[in-house]
Design an enzyme around this catalytic site. Structure first.
Site: not given
Ligand SMILES: NC(=O)c1ccc[n+]([C@@H]2O[C@H](COP(=O)([O-])OP(=O)(O)OC[C@H]3O[C@@H](n4cnc5c(N)ncnc54)[C@H](OP(=O)(O)O)[C@@H]3O)[C@@H](O)[C@H]2O)c1
Length: 308
Positions: A26, A30, A33, A156, A183
């Site tokens: 990934g 920006g 990764g 996360s 998620y």
């Protein structure tokens, strides 16, 4: 580690990074990764830039080459959302000369509208967990060629939005889909995967899950006006962040560098890393639960149709 950016952390650990082959998934410009790939190349790692979009991989490669002209880079097309594509990418990796020392499983999506993978799985689960599970296991022979292999599984704090829903991981085939719970489930899975992987490869492989920190990246692209209202403590109505919780991409990569290379935490395999440090007490107990980790491994094997 008391360093402030991923770059300074990488420079501090340069002797542990130089010459290593590191796959970073990934690498879209920006995001975490691309920045991780850049700082690792800067201190002499051989970096495999993996992603689903060739143009984004090429953009990341070009930016690195401009800064580090002699960087040793490889490109790998990897679409984690498709098991067939993951198998093709893994087959490529198995052809590499020499070991893969570290894999940074950074790629992921957040809060996507309901969709199914080609294999019929809810897409956040498919991309964020199942793809990583399959890819890591398939390239294991290359990792085990390394004298000190590591896997970093990006989770996360969003894992607090949901445990793994063993009885309904597909949200009743989408009928009861909640993109934030989905998620959360996938990010819980990222931690559980690290727990079980560490258990299975004790003394052979070092594994960490982590929360890299919050920074504005492409990850937020699926957030809607309703989402900004839902998370009104953290966002203004126009989507701009509110308060001081947002950090920079350059700061967040500290945690990947620590999880991937810091020798001082090597004996804590299976742990959750945050702010560059082992922080199991900051993970939800359900995400570190060993029984759930084993159960998820068994389910994941079933979902990819292969045992490891
Ligand atoms: N940013 C944050 O605040 C934050 C906070 C906590 C955790 N994280 C975690 O950090 C990781 C990186 O996120 P980021 O913030 O850097 O976001 P990002 O810039 O959107 O990066 C995510 C990367 O994953 C790739 N990707 C998405 N679906 C893929 C697929 N099917 N196959 C292969 N690659 C795929 C994206 O490629 P495309 O550009 O082609 O979509 C992109 O390169 C994620 O795992 C995320 O959960 C981020």
């Amino acid at each position: 580690m008391s360093v402030q950016t991923g770059e300074s952390a990488a420079k501090a650990l340069a002797s542990d990074i130089k010459g290593k082959t590191v796959i970073v998934t990934g690498v879209s410009p920006g995001g975490f990764g691309a920045e991780t790939a850049r700082i690792l190349a800067l201190v002499g790692a051989k970096v495999v830039l993996a992603g689903r979009s060739l143009s984004k991989i090429q953009a990341a490669a070009q930016a690195i080459k401009e800064e580090v002209p002699n960087a040793e880079l490889k490109q790998l097309i990897l679409d984690l959302g498709s098991q067939k594509a993951v198998r093709e990418a893994a087959a490529e990796v198995l052809k590499y000369d020499g070991p893969v020392d570290v894999v940074i499983l950074n790629a992921g999506v957040m809060g996507t509208p309901y969709a199914k993978s080609p294999e019929g799985l809810e897409s956040q689960l498919a991309t964020n967990h199942i793809g990583n599970f399959l890819f890591t296991n398939l390239i294991m022979p290359k990792l085990l060629e390394s004298s000190a292999p590591r896997v970093v599984s990006a989770s996360s704090v969003g894992h607090f939005w949901g445990p793994f829903r063993f009885d309904d991981y597909g949200f009743e085939d989408g009928e009861t889909y909640d993109k934030w719970a989905a998620y959360g489930q996938s990010k819980t899975a990222n931690i559980l995967f690290a727990v079980e992987l560490a258990e299975r490869y004790k003394n052979k492989l070092t594994v960490f899950s982590c929360h890299p920190g919050e920074a504005p990246t492409g990850l937020f692209q699926y957030m809607t006006k309703e989402d900004f209202e839902k998370f009104g403590d953290n966002f203004n109505a126009d989507g701009t962040p509110k308060g001081d919780w947002i950090r920079t991409v350059e700061e967040c990569t500290v945690t990947y560098v620590a999880a991937g290379f810091d020798q001082s935490i090597a004996d804590k395999s299976g742990s959750y890393v945050k702010d560059g440090k082992v922080a199991n007490e900051q993970a939800a107990p359900y995400a570190l639960d060993k029984e759930s980790a084993k159960k998820l491994w068994d389910l994941s094997e079933k979902l990819v149709g292969q045992t490891f």
